[in-house]
Design a protein around this motif. Structure first.
Motif, PDB file in Angstrom:
ATOM      1  N   PHE A 150      48.878  35.197  35.129  1.00 17.17           N
ATOM      2  CA  PHE A 150      48.176  33.931  34.923  1.00 17.17           C
ATOM      3  C   PHE A 150      47.583  33.861  33.522  1.00 17.17           C
ATOM      4  O   PHE A 150      47.687  32.848  32.833  1.00 17.17           O
ATOM      5  CB  PHE A 150      47.053  33.758  35.950  1.00 17.17           C
ATOM      6  CG  PHE A 150      47.481  33.154  37.263  1.00 17.17           C
ATOM      7  CD1 PHE A 150      48.120  31.918  37.310  1.00 17.17           C
ATOM      8  CD2 PHE A 150      47.227  33.812  38.458  1.00 17.17           C
ATOM      9  CE1 PHE A 150      48.503  31.357  38.518  1.00 17.17           C
ATOM     10  CE2 PHE A 150      47.602  33.247  39.674  1.00 17.17           C
ATOM     11  CZ  PHE A 150      48.240  32.019  39.703  1.00 17.17           C
ATOM     12  N   ARG A 151      46.957  34.957  33.104  1.00 20.09           N
ATOM     13  CA  ARG A 151      46.322  34.989  31.786  1.00 20.09           C
ATOM     14  C   ARG A 151      47.361  34.774  30.678  1.00 20.09           C
ATOM     15  O   ARG A 151      47.094  34.086  29.684  1.00 20.09           O
ATOM     16  CB  ARG A 151      45.602  36.330  31.599  1.00 20.09           C
ATOM     17  CG  ARG A 151      44.617  36.352  30.458  1.00 20.09           C
ATOM     18  CD  ARG A 151      43.868  37.688  30.397  1.00 20.09           C
ATOM     19  NE  ARG A 151      43.039  37.885  31.575  1.00 20.09           N
ATOM     20  CZ  ARG A 151      43.244  38.816  32.494  1.00 20.09           C
ATOM     21  NH1 ARG A 151      44.280  39.640  32.387  1.00 20.09           N
ATOM     22  NH2 ARG A 151      42.443  38.947  33.527  1.00 20.09           N
ATOM     23  N   ALA A 152      48.538  35.348  30.853  1.00 15.64           N
ATOM     24  CA  ALA A 152      49.595  35.184  29.853  1.00 15.64           C
ATOM     25  C   ALA A 152      50.202  33.787  29.887  1.00 15.64           C
ATOM     26  O   ALA A 152      50.650  33.264  28.860  1.00 15.64           O
ATOM     27  CB  ALA A 152      50.691  36.233  30.078  1.00 15.64           C
ATOM     28  N   ARG A 156      50.590  28.847  27.405  1.00 19.75           N
ATOM     29  CA  ARG A 156      51.937  28.290  27.224  1.00 19.75           C
ATOM     30  C   ARG A 156      52.164  27.010  28.030  1.00 19.75           C
ATOM     31  O   ARG A 156      53.297  26.518  28.105  1.00 19.75           O
ATOM     32  CB  ARG A 156      52.990  29.318  27.649  1.00 19.75           C
ATOM     33  CG  ARG A 156      52.776  30.702  27.062  1.00 19.75           C
ATOM     34  CD  ARG A 156      53.834  31.677  27.539  1.00 19.75           C
ATOM     35  NE  ARG A 156      53.472  33.059  27.251  1.00 19.75           N
ATOM     36  CZ  ARG A 156      54.253  34.109  27.497  1.00 19.75           C
ATOM     37  NH1 ARG A 156      55.441  33.922  28.053  1.00 19.75           N
ATOM     38  NH2 ARG A 156      53.851  35.331  27.210  1.00 19.75           N
ATOM     39  N   THR A 157      51.115  26.459  28.635  1.00 16.92           N
ATOM     40  CA  THR A 157      51.302  25.358  29.587  1.00 16.92           C
ATOM     41  C   THR A 157      51.126  23.967  28.976  1.00 16.92           C
ATOM     42  O   THR A 157      51.022  22.986  29.705  1.00 16.92           O
ATOM     43  CB  THR A 157      50.314  25.499  30.764  1.00 16.92           C
ATOM     44  OG1 THR A 157      48.967  25.505  30.255  1.00 16.92           O
ATOM     45  CG2 THR A 157      50.566  26.777  31.540  1.00 16.92           C
ATOM     46  N   SER A 166      45.954  21.887  35.287  1.00 13.34           N
ATOM     47  CA  SER A 166      44.697  22.084  36.005  1.00 13.34           C
ATOM     48  C   SER A 166      44.876  23.028  37.190  1.00 13.34           C
ATOM     49  O   SER A 166      44.052  23.930  37.417  1.00 13.34           O
ATOM     50  CB  SER A 166      44.153  20.739  36.489  1.00 13.34           C
ATOM     51  OG  SER A 166      43.001  20.918  37.265  1.00 13.34           O
ATOM     52  N   SER A 167      45.950  22.834  37.961  1.00 19.66           N
ATOM     53  CA  SER A 167      46.203  23.710  39.101  1.00 19.66           C
ATOM     54  C   SER A 167      46.382  25.154  38.647  1.00 19.66           C
ATOM     55  O   SER A 167      45.844  26.086  39.267  1.00 19.66           O
ATOM     56  CB  SER A 167      47.446  23.241  39.866  1.00 19.66           C
ATOM     57  OG  SER A 167      47.216  21.993  40.480  1.00 19.66           O
ATOM     58  N   ALA A 168      47.128  25.347  37.552  1.00 13.26           N
ATOM     59  CA  ALA A 168      47.348  26.702  37.045  1.00 13.26           C
ATOM     60  C   ALA A 168      46.032  27.341  36.618  1.00 13.26           C
ATOM     61  O   ALA A 168      45.778  28.521  36.908  1.00 13.26           O
ATOM     62  CB  ALA A 168      48.331  26.666  35.879  1.00 13.26           C
TER      63      ALA A 168
END
Length: 321
Positions: A150-152, A156-157, A166-168
């Motif tokens: 998730f942190r990585a 990149r989103t 937002s969900s991520a």
């Protein structure tokens, strides 16, 4: 015919739209000016390349948006067919892993994505592939690996929709918080980011999750201020919303729904909030890193207090026998 149409629609999407749909074109299928720009030399070396790319495009199109399960269930077979045409490539396994995740088969999703990484260490560089890897790990209890993924993925989103970003961020924040005190700073930052783009039920859930993280970090005044700003909603209805349930499941922390309910009820105070914290302790939360925080909120002794408090009727050290 229908599959070919889906493939055409996918191939002619602009790059930003494809990012929002959750995919980047596989490098072996790269096109720059429509079909005419396909690499002729690659096609000569790999006569099955065109069919392979059509299959991947068709499978990807079935995953777009909220595609029905009847469409998604065909995707693993499509991926397997593509894999047979060009064995050893990573892209079919990425596609299969994303499909398995949508079908509620996280163990299979993790295995497929792990195989993709084995075939190509850059297979999960695409943000949505990396998010799928994070979610597959979270759903199967590999929270440390999920938190790293998730942190990585979050930086990149930018090509994803506001809802997807937002969900991520929400899922990343909840997974980070599940790591205990060491993950709190990341959790607060991620949930602040999620709050900026969240809408509807996810907006309320994100604000409540941010207040929970701040409260666990000892910043209780800010936590209460944030709670006071959010719309008043039924706390249990909030965590029953399908979008919130899915996000908590993707973060591997569905049990934290009880903590969100308890946090939302803190403004009510009194017995109602304490009862909600007790329910949290009766479930998986009672064995997790935030059990002492919940015990404090519920008005129950913490583990440290349990250890240090003398037992009634016990002899003092060195006392008479």
């Amino acid at each position: 015919m229908y599959g070919s149409l889906l493939a055409l629609l996918w191939l002619f999407q602009p790059a930003s739209a494809q990012g929002a749909f959750g995919t980047a074109r596989p490098t072996e299928c790269g096109l720059t000016e429509g079909f005419r720009a396909a690499n002729a030399w690659e096609r000569a070396k790999e006569p099955n390349l065109r069919r392979y790319c059509d299959l991947l495009a068709s499978g990807t199109a079935k995953l777009v948006g909220s595609g029905s399960s009847s469409l998604v269930k065909d995707v693993p077979k499509i991926a397997d067919e593509a894999d047979k045409l060009l064995p050893g490539r990573a892209s079919p396994n990425v596609l299969k892993g994303r499909a398995f995740l949508r079908l509620g088969r996280p163990e299979d999703a993790r295995a497929a994505l792990d195989e993709a990484k084995r075939r190509d260490d850059r297979a999960l560089d695409d943000p949505v592939a990396l998010l799928a890897w994070a979610r597959a790990n979270a759903r199967t209890g590999h929270l440390a690996e999920a938190a790293r993924a998730f942190r990585a993925a979050l930086p990149r989103t930018s090509a994803l929709t506001a809802h997807e970003r937002s969900s991520a961020s929400f899922e990343a924040g909840m997974t980070a918080m599940a790591q205990g005190a060491a993950g709190l700073d990341d959790a607060v930052a991620m949930l602040r980011q999620a709050r900026r783009d969240a809408q509807d039920a996810m907006q309320v859930a994100t604000v409540t999750a941010l207040a929970l993280a701040l409260d666990r970090a000892g910043q209780r005044e800010e936590a209460r201020a944030i709670l006071a700003e959010r719309p008043r909603v039924d706390a249990r209805a909030l965590v029953s919303d399908p979008r919130v349930v899915e996000a908590l499941t993707d973060a591997g922390v569905l049990h934290e729904s009880d903590a969100l309910v308890a946090t939302a009820l803190e403004l009510e105070g009194g017995a109602i909030a304490k009862d909600a914290w007790r329910r949290y302790l009766e479930g998986a939360g009672g064995k997790g890193p935030w059990a002492d925080h919940a015990r404090e909120r519920a008005g129950a002794p913490t583990r440290k207090q349990d250890v240090s408090a003398p037992r009634t009727g016990s002899r003092p050290p060195g006392g008479a026998r």
